[in-house]
Scaffold this motif. Structure first.
Motif, PDB file in Angstrom:
ATOM      1  N   ASP A  78      -0.489  -9.926   9.906  1.00 24.37           N
ATOM      2  CA  ASP A  78      -2.117  -9.738   9.865  1.00 24.37           C
ATOM      3  C   ASP A  78      -1.991  -7.821   9.833  1.00 24.37           C
ATOM      4  O   ASP A  78      -3.545  -7.324  10.322  1.00 24.37           O
ATOM      5  N   LYS A  79      -1.046  -7.299  10.341  1.00 28.39           N
ATOM      6  CA  LYS A  79      -1.594  -6.483  10.606  1.00 28.39           C
ATOM      7  C   LYS A  79      -0.896  -5.650   9.869  1.00 28.39           C
ATOM      8  O   LYS A  79      -1.135  -4.410   9.343  1.00 28.39           O
ATOM      9  N   TYR A  80      -0.328  -5.885   8.265  1.00 30.12           N
ATOM     10  CA  TYR A  80      -0.039  -5.384   7.466  1.00 30.12           C
ATOM     11  C   TYR A  80       0.118  -3.903   6.586  1.00 30.12           C
ATOM     12  O   TYR A  80       0.188  -2.853   6.216  1.00 30.12           O
ATOM     13  N   TYR A  81      -1.897  -4.383   6.096  1.00 33.79           N
ATOM     14  CA  TYR A  81      -2.254  -3.753   5.679  1.00 33.79           C
ATOM     15  C   TYR A  81      -2.578  -2.461   6.570  1.00 33.79           C
ATOM     16  O   TYR A  81      -2.753  -1.373   6.059  1.00 33.79           O
ATOM     17  N   ASP A  82      -2.535  -2.468   7.697  1.00 29.91           N
ATOM     18  CA  ASP A  82      -3.134  -1.620   8.522  1.00 29.91           C
ATOM     19  C   ASP A  82      -2.183  -0.999   8.379  1.00 29.91           C
ATOM     20  O   ASP A  82      -2.519   0.484   8.733  1.00 29.91           O
ATOM     21  N   MET A  83      -0.982  -1.358   8.338  1.00 32.78           N
ATOM     22  CA  MET A  83       0.191  -0.165   8.743  1.00 32.78           C
ATOM     23  C   MET A  83       0.185   0.330   7.736  1.00 32.78           C
ATOM     24  O   MET A  83       0.901   1.603   7.561  1.00 32.78           O
ATOM     25  N   ILE A  84       0.392   0.009   6.603  1.00 36.75           N
ATOM     26  CA  ILE A  84       0.446   0.032   4.578  1.00 36.75           C
ATOM     27  C   ILE A  84      -1.300   1.892   5.516  1.00 36.75           C
ATOM     28  O   ILE A  84      -1.151   3.049   4.602  1.00 36.75           O
ATOM     29  N   ASP A  85      -2.033   1.266   5.498  1.00 37.13           N
ATOM     30  CA  ASP A  85      -3.220   2.358   5.490  1.00 37.13           C
ATOM     31  C   ASP A  85      -2.613   3.282   6.382  1.00 37.13           C
ATOM     32  O   ASP A  85      -3.150   5.067   6.324  1.00 37.13           O
ATOM     33  N   LEU A  86      -1.973   3.178   7.535  1.00 37.10           N
ATOM     34  CA  LEU A  86      -1.385   4.333   8.714  1.00 37.10           C
ATOM     35  C   LEU A  86      -0.128   4.954   8.497  1.00 37.10           C
ATOM     36  O   LEU A  86      -0.658   6.305   8.624  1.00 37.10           O
ATOM     37  N   PHE A  87       0.431   4.434   7.474  1.00 43.53           N
ATOM     38  CA  PHE A  87       1.647   4.939   6.709  1.00 43.53           C
ATOM     39  C   PHE A  87       1.096   6.727   5.593  1.00 43.53           C
ATOM     40  O   PHE A  87       1.121   7.690   5.752  1.00 43.53           O
TER      41      PHE A  87
END
Length: 179
Positions: A78-87
Motif C-alpha cells: 500500500d506504500k508502493y505508489y508513495d515510494m514512486i512519488d517520493l523518488f
C-alpha cells in the motif's frame, strides 16, 4: 499486456473501462516531469473517479533506477505508489549526486526502512531478476524502447504526456470499449 511473474501494483477500480500502463525509469527526467506535471490531474480526474485504472511498470535504464524500483517494490504494497512519488519528486536529490545510494537510503529510512531491510532489498536477486524480466518483456513484446511509454487500453503513447493528451487517449479508449 499481461504482467510478468513480478505482478502489477494497480491503482484504481478493477472494473474501470480504461487501463493505463506506464513503463518508466526512476532516473528518467521526462518520467519525473510527467509525475510532477500530469500525474496529479490524471489521478484526480480519471483514476480516483473510476474512469481509468493505472499500472506502473519498471523499465530501469541504469542500475540506480533498478535500485529505486527495488526499494519501491520492497515497501509495503500500500506504500508502493508513495515510494514512486517520493523518488520522482526528489529525483534530483538522489539520482544526480555523488553518493546516490546514501541519498536513497536516507529517503528509504523516512519510509520506514532499516539499514538491514534496505540492504536486504538491494541484494534481493530474485526481485532484480523480476524487474529485469518486466523490462525484457516490454522490449520484446510491446516495443518499448524509451521512457516514459504509456499504453491506454493498448494504444501506445511515447514520451512525456500532458493531461490533455492523456485525457484524449482515455476518452477515445472508453468510447471504443463501450461499443
Amino acid at each position: 499486456m499481461k504482467p510478468t511473474a513480478l505482478g502489477d501494483r494497480v491503482l484504481g477500480k478493477a472494473d474501470a473501462p480504461v487501463t493505463i500502463v506506464e513503463y518508466a525509469s526512476m532516473t528518467c527526467p521526462h518520467c519525473a516531469a510527467f509525475h510532477a506535471e500530469t500525474w496529479p490531474a490524471l489521478k484526480t480526474q480519471y483514476i480516483d473517479t473510476g474512469k481509468a485504472r493505472f499500472i506502473f511498470r519498471e523499465f530501469p535504464l541504469d542500475p540506480l533506477a533498478a535500485a529505486a524500483s527495488m526499494l519501491a517494490r520492497c515497501a509495503p504494497e500500500d506504500k508502493y505508489y508513495d515510494m514512486i512519488d517520493l523518488f520522482f519528486d526528489h529525483q534530483r536529490e538522489w539520482a544526480y549526486t555523488d553518493k546516490p545510494l546514501d541519498a536513497l537510503q536516507n529517503m528509504a529510512k523516512q519510509a520506514g526502512f532499516t539499514q538491514m531491510s534496505f540492504e536486504a532489498c538491494l541484494t534481493n536477486q530474485k526481485l532484480l531478476d523480476g524487474i529485469n524480466a518486466e523490462k525484457d518483456q516490454a522490449l520484446s513484446k510491446f516495443g518499448v524502447n524509451s521512457t516514459p511509454t504509456f499504453f491506454v487500453n493498448g494504444q501506445k503513447l511515447v514520451g512525456e504526456q500532458t493531461i490533455e493528451s492523456m485525457g484524449k487517449a482515455i476518452t477515445d479508449a472508453a468510447a471504443k470499449a463501450s461499443k
